[in-house]
Design an enzyme around this catalytic site. Structure first.
Site, mmCIF file in Angstrom:
data_model
loop_
_atom_site.group_PDB
_atom_site.id
_atom_site.type_symbol
_atom_site.label_atom_id
_atom_site.label_comp_id
_atom_site.label_asym_id
_atom_site.label_seq_id
_atom_site.Cartn_x
_atom_site.Cartn_y
_atom_site.Cartn_z
ATOM 1 C CE1 TYR A 74 -17.171 -7.987 18.046
ATOM 2 C CE2 TYR A 74 -18.904 -7.809 16.374
ATOM 3 C CZ TYR A 74 -17.641 -8.230 16.745
ATOM 4 O OH TYR A 74 -16.840 -8.870 15.848
ATOM 5 C CG PHE A 126 3.209 6.439 1.653
ATOM 6 C CD1 PHE A 126 4.106 7.357 2.180
ATOM 7 C CD2 PHE A 126 2.696 5.459 2.491
ATOM 8 C CE1 PHE A 126 4.486 7.298 3.516
ATOM 9 C CE2 PHE A 126 3.075 5.403 3.828
ATOM 10 C CZ PHE A 126 3.970 6.323 4.348
ATOM 11 C CB THR A 127 6.465 2.788 2.186
ATOM 12 O OG1 THR A 127 5.729 3.435 3.227
ATOM 13 C CG2 THR A 127 7.780 3.527 1.976
ATOM 14 C CG ASP A 217 -2.516 8.626 1.230
ATOM 15 O OD1 ASP A 217 -2.940 9.068 2.318
ATOM 16 O OD2 ASP A 217 -1.486 7.941 1.137
ATOM 17 C CE LYS A 260 1.146 9.010 9.040
ATOM 18 N NZ LYS A 260 0.869 8.004 8.038
ATOM 19 N NE ARG A 384 9.413 7.825 4.390
ATOM 20 C CZ ARG A 384 9.073 6.590 4.794
ATOM 21 N NH1 ARG A 384 9.838 5.562 4.533
ATOM 22 N NH2 ARG A 384 7.959 6.388 5.468
ATOM 23 C CG PHE A 451 11.378 1.866 5.615
ATOM 24 C CD1 PHE A 451 10.666 1.366 4.544
ATOM 25 C CD2 PHE A 451 10.690 2.491 6.634
ATOM 26 C CE1 PHE A 451 9.283 1.491 4.490
ATOM 27 C CE2 PHE A 451 9.309 2.625 6.596
ATOM 28 C CZ PHE A 451 8.606 2.100 5.526
HETATM 29 C C1 LIG Z 1 1.239 7.026 7.179
HETATM 30 C C2 LIG Z 1 0.793 7.050 5.809
HETATM 31 C C3 LIG Z 1 0.065 5.987 5.257
HETATM 32 C C4 LIG Z 1 -0.182 4.690 5.994
HETATM 33 O O1 LIG Z 1 -0.916 4.857 7.144
HETATM 34 P P1 LIG Z 1 -0.676 4.009 8.479
HETATM 35 O O2 LIG Z 1 -1.653 4.595 9.429
HETATM 36 O O3 LIG Z 1 0.742 4.236 8.903
HETATM 37 O O4 LIG Z 1 -0.948 2.588 8.190
HETATM 38 C C5 LIG Z 1 -0.373 6.122 3.947
HETATM 39 N N1 LIG Z 1 -0.101 7.209 3.222
HETATM 40 C C6 LIG Z 1 0.609 8.244 3.714
HETATM 41 C C7 LIG Z 1 0.879 9.427 2.870
HETATM 42 C C8 LIG Z 1 1.092 8.197 5.025
HETATM 43 O O5 LIG Z 1 1.822 9.217 5.485
#
Ligand SMILES: *Cc1c(COP(=O)(O)O)cnc(C)c1O
Length: 459
Positions: A74, A126-127, A217, A260, A384, A451
């Site tokens: 933990y 970004f969303t 980011d 990613k 998108r 979306f």
């Molecule tokens: C996917 C993504 C995020 C958010 O990350 P999650 O792991 O999906 O929560 C933030 N910024 C960018 C550019 C992304 O592609």
């Protein structure tokens, strides 16, 4: 004889997962039931899944072996310390808080750094990032270069910031209303476009002058670094790993969706150099995620992530990853399909405004096109465009972005060149009958990030 030799993927396949082709009648029914939203399809009804490159990559045998090394204590798991060391070594950041994915890191950081009425300039939105900035009381301001909003402009670094826009904002609202500048590598919403190191250095200089932080980011930093190596003067002989380190060093902290670049199925982190912010983040993560030495992750997943980070910055890997995307892009361009140029690093973005030029943006051309491609071949893409852009907070009207795109996102190390050929053929088939395609109307819309769950009907 040509001196250019053919290259191939720097791996071979050890395990396979069968995929199944369905009939057109089956797909028509499936997409109708999904409200013409590819996010609502069952994966079993999909043949080639290009919905996202998030969490969909193939892990290596080393990463799978890493899962067996999970220390599920933990508190104080050895995988956590290994992950921190890896992040320090490859990304330069001093302190790390693991989170279950990128948006959790965005949430924590936004709550700590943003006050009501603050402004958050960034190289396009970004969303999830923008939503968390807004939920914390901030207002996002787009300061990306104008080239990024033009799908046909061939500028190589469409992720660059327009420094005049940034300076104008600082002069207008004052540096004390800008907690940080948001810099994404690469810029997802612009079509996977990189920022140059030259530009990042200039942003650093300007922000230093005003005492403003840069938050990175870093979701696709290795892909961005590779594009710098390919196209920026002075970096042709640097390794991807060296460039990644330099990018990170120019920023004060980062949010990472490890699903990613780093090729794990789940995971992320918040990295920060400032010890005071780190202490606050450590405290917040126990409220929303878990203890600060695992946050939102299992020990084994932190181990797979540490290994994935090392693999992600290898030149051979990144060349093949981006090379596959470029292969598909070149093929579509040859067929005359309107796509965003230059081709981005994680997927092909079809210009739906041009592809379906007879469909009004208010009838959701990109949403429509993604559904049509699915019906043609079982290839799942995503929208998108106006659906992703949501509504204006004040007026309640749709935001109409300049870019109305369908994203064919390529997972890492998952599909072969033959799959790329099938995808290109399907897009071509839909292109040939584009005049017969009509738009759609919205019949259901959730409050946040619409979306993902919105539903549509054919006109
Ligand atoms: C996917 C993504 C995020 C958010 O990350 P999650 O792991 O999906 O929560 C933030 N910024 C960018 C550019 C992304 O592609």
């Amino acid at each position: 004889m040509s001196t250019e030799r053919t290259w191939a993927e720097p791996y071979k396949i050890k395990m396979v997962e069968p995929v199944f082709m369905t009939t057109e009648a089956h797909r028509k029914k499936a997409i109708e039931e999904a409200g013409y939203n590819t996010f609502l399809l069952k994966s079993a009804d999909v043949y080639i899944d290009l919905l996202t490159d998030s969490g969909t990559s193939a892990m290596s045998d080393r990463q799978w072996a890493g899962l067996m090394m999970g220390d599920e204590a933990y508190a104080g798991s050895r995988n956590y310390y290994n992950l921190v060391e890896t992040i320090q070594k490859y990304y330069s950041y001093k302190h790390v808080v693991p989170t279950h994915q990128g948006r959790a890191a965005e949430h924590i950081l936004s709550q700590i750094l943003i006050n009501e009425g603050d402004y958050l300039p960034g190289n396009m939105y970004f969303t999830t990032t923008k939503l968390h900035q807004e939920l914390a009381g901030g207002k996002f301001v787009d300061i990306i270069v104008d080239e990024a909003h033009d799908p046909d402009n061939l500028y190589k670094f469409k992720g660059d910031v327009n420094l005049e826009k940034l300076e104008a904002l600082i002069n207008k609202v004052g540096a004390n209303k800008i907690p940080y500048v948001s810099i994404a590598t690469t810029v997802n919403m612009a079509g996977g476009q990189p920022i140059s190191l030259n530009n990042l250095k200039a942003i650093r200089k300007l922000t230093n002058k005003h005492g403003i932080k840069i938050i990175h980011d870093m979701t696709r930093v290795a892909e961005n670094a590779f594009m710098i190596q390919q196209n920026e003067e002075g970096y042709e002989n640097k390794s991807t790993a060296e460039i990644v380190y330099e990018i990170c060093s120019l920023t004060d902290g980062a949010t990472m969706s490890a699903k990613k670049d780093a090729m794990v199925n789940i995971g992320g982190f918040l990295a920060i150099n400032d010890p005071e912010i780190y202490v606050k983040a450590q405290n917040m993560v126990v409220v929303y995620e878990g203890l600060h030495t695992y946050g939102g992750m299992a020990g084994r997943d932190m181990e797979a992530l540490a290994i994935g980070i090392k693999e992600s910055v290898q030149d051979e890997h990144i060349k093949a990853r981006v090379g596959q995307v470029f292969y598909l892009g070149a093929k579509l361009l040859k067929l005359g399909i309107p796509i965003v140029k230059p081709v981005g690093t994680h997927g092909i973005f079809i210009n739906a405004k041009k592809f379906l030029s007879h469909v009004q943006q208010s009838n959701f051309p990109a949403q429509t096109l993604a559904a049509e491609i699915y019906v043609d071949s079982g290839v799942r893409a995503m929208e998108r465009g106006v659906v992703s852009a949501g509504r204006n907070k004040e007026t309640g009207e749709h935001n109409y972005p300049k870019l109305e795109l369908v994203r064919l996102t390529i997972p890492r190390r998952v599909y072969t060149q033959a799959h790329m050929d099938v995808i290109a053929e399907s897009v071509q088939r839909v292109y040939e009958r584009r005049d017969s395609i009509k738009g759609m109307k919205l019949i259901y819309e959730p409050e946040y990030l619409r979306f993902f769950q919105a539903k549509f009907e054919k006109l």
